[in-house]
Design a protein around this motif. Structure first.
Motif, PDB file in Angstrom:
ATOM      1  N   ILE A  69      -5.003   0.244  -3.303  1.00 18.71           N
ATOM      2  CA  ILE A  69      -3.983  -0.137  -4.282  1.00 18.71           C
ATOM      3  C   ILE A  69      -4.588  -0.269  -5.680  1.00 18.71           C
ATOM      4  O   ILE A  69      -4.051   0.267  -6.658  1.00 18.71           O
ATOM      5  CB  ILE A  69      -3.308  -1.466  -3.864  1.00 18.71           C
ATOM      6  CG1 ILE A  69      -2.383  -1.231  -2.662  1.00 18.71           C
ATOM      7  CG2 ILE A  69      -2.509  -2.068  -5.019  1.00 18.71           C
ATOM      8  CD1 ILE A  69      -1.879  -2.506  -2.024  1.00 18.71           C
ATOM      9  N   TYR A  91       0.836  -1.207   0.000  1.00 22.88           N
ATOM     10  CA  TYR A  91       0.000   0.000   0.000  1.00 22.88           C
ATOM     11  C   TYR A  91       0.871   1.258   0.000  1.00 22.88           C
ATOM     12  O   TYR A  91       0.650   2.178  -0.788  1.00 22.88           O
ATOM     13  CB  TYR A  91      -0.920  -0.024   1.216  1.00 22.88           C
ATOM     14  CG  TYR A  91      -1.520   1.331   1.552  1.00 22.88           C
ATOM     15  CD1 TYR A  91      -2.544   1.870   0.772  1.00 22.88           C
ATOM     16  CD2 TYR A  91      -1.049   2.081   2.642  1.00 22.88           C
ATOM     17  CE1 TYR A  91      -3.090   3.116   1.070  1.00 22.88           C
ATOM     18  CE2 TYR A  91      -1.579   3.310   2.937  1.00 22.88           C
ATOM     19  CZ  TYR A  91      -2.600   3.824   2.153  1.00 22.88           C
ATOM     20  OH  TYR A  91      -3.120   5.064   2.442  1.00 22.88           O
ATOM     21  N   SER A 114      -6.356  -2.081   2.229  1.00 25.53           N
ATOM     22  CA  SER A 114      -5.121  -1.707   1.530  1.00 25.53           C
ATOM     23  C   SER A 114      -5.250  -1.965   0.038  1.00 25.53           C
ATOM     24  O   SER A 114      -4.867  -1.130  -0.795  1.00 25.53           O
ATOM     25  CB  SER A 114      -3.930  -2.500   2.093  1.00 25.53           C
ATOM     26  OG  SER A 114      -3.714  -2.195   3.450  1.00 25.53           O
TER      27      SER A 114
END
Length: 311
Positions: A200, A102, A196
């Motif tokens: 992403i 991340y 995360s």
């Protein structure tokens, strides 16, 4: 015949886990190009997988070969302690790896500052400590239970749920602890990983270059595959059905996260990662050069001794 095939299959799987994970760990520690936080976490994941599978597979192999399905009281609780310890540590380490990806993708300018060596070491140490505390709590709680009858455990190895099912005393406190730990070490890290990866994927979709987008997504998809297999099967195992015929499903899920995940991790990370493949090829080339040098040295030494005898 079926038993012999099962023993052979278990032995092959264990050998693959040991060789694959040790190879990944060694390559990362030796190759200077892999000294980054991502590979730092991956090296400790490989080490955890070796420890994780060694707790259960050799004992299962020994039982299958000898036909002895009994395990001593002390060995059972020792196995329970280390299995829970390594499993809890791996849950948190996978979350740490997701956080690393991340920061690398969503905040690349501050990546070297945030993911410095001290922070990474602290993260890994925290994973080990949390796993150790988890194992201590579960083992002590299980030791306080009363087991009567023939102490029969309907499982391949000593784990928390099978031990609770075999107990004949009140297991309510142990069940509460199990659910709390599952939320802390299972559900919470899994939600952190998913959060995360939402960020992403959102960042990846904004990348204009198709080639760069595919490269970044390839790196993350490997970790996402491992996480999906491990977390879902582990959480189902500790919060799934615990009685009746449905307990067989729990046994299958424990095999998936306890054996399949350690076996697949080195394959997924090495086969889908160009840097690891390059490092592995370099290591193989160096090994071949060393072997040839040793053989040439031994041959020259023999010639010298032969010449000395003739003279």
């Amino acid at each position: 015949m079926a038993c012999a095939f099962l023993i052979f299959l278990m032995a092959i799987i264990y050998i693959m886990i040991i060789i694959g994970n040790f190879a990944v760990f060694s390559i990362i520690k030796v190759d200077i190009h892999l000294q980054t936080p991502m590979y730092f976490f991956l090296s400790y994941l490989s080490l955890l997988d070796v420890c994780y599978s060694t707790v259960t597979l050799p004992a299962m192999l020994a039982n299958a070969i000898t036909g002895n399905v009994r395990i001593s009281f002390h060995r059972c609780f020792t196995q329970l302690f280390f299995f829970v310890c390594f499993g809890g540590s791996e849950c948190l380490l996978l979350a740490a790896m997701a956080y690393d990806r991340y920061v690398a993708i969503c905040n690349p300018l501050n990546y070297p500052v945030i993911m410095n060596r001290r922070f990474c070491l602290g993260f890994v140490a925290g994973c080990w400590i949390a796993g150790l505390l988890n194992a201590i709590f579960h083992t002590l709680m299980t030791l306080n239970l009363t087991f009567c009858g023939d102490h029969h455990i309907r499982h391949f190895f000593c784990d928390v749920l099978p031990m609770l099912e075999a107990a004949c005393s009140n297991i309510q406190s142990s069940q509460v602890l199990l659910h709390v730990v599952t939320i802390f070490l299972g559900m919470s890290p899994f939600l952190l990983v998913m959060n995360s990866y939402i960020h992403i994927i959102s960042t990846i979709l904004k990348i204009r270059s198709l080639e760069r987008r595919q490269k970044v997504f390839s790196t993350c998809s490997s970790h996402l595959i491992v996480v999906t297999i491990f977390y879902i099967t582990a959480m189902f195992n500790y919060n799934g059905p615990s009685s009746g015929d449905s307990f067989i499903i729990v046994q299958v899920s424990s095999v998936l996260y306890g054996i399949l995940s350690p076996m697949l991790n080195p394959m997924i990370y090495s086969l889908r990662n160009q840097e690891v493949r390059k490092a592995f090829k370099k290591a193989m080339t160096r090994t071949q050069i060393v072997i040839r040098t040793i053989r040439l040295y031994n041959l020259n030494l023999k010639n010298v001794k032969l010449h000395a005898l003739i003279s």
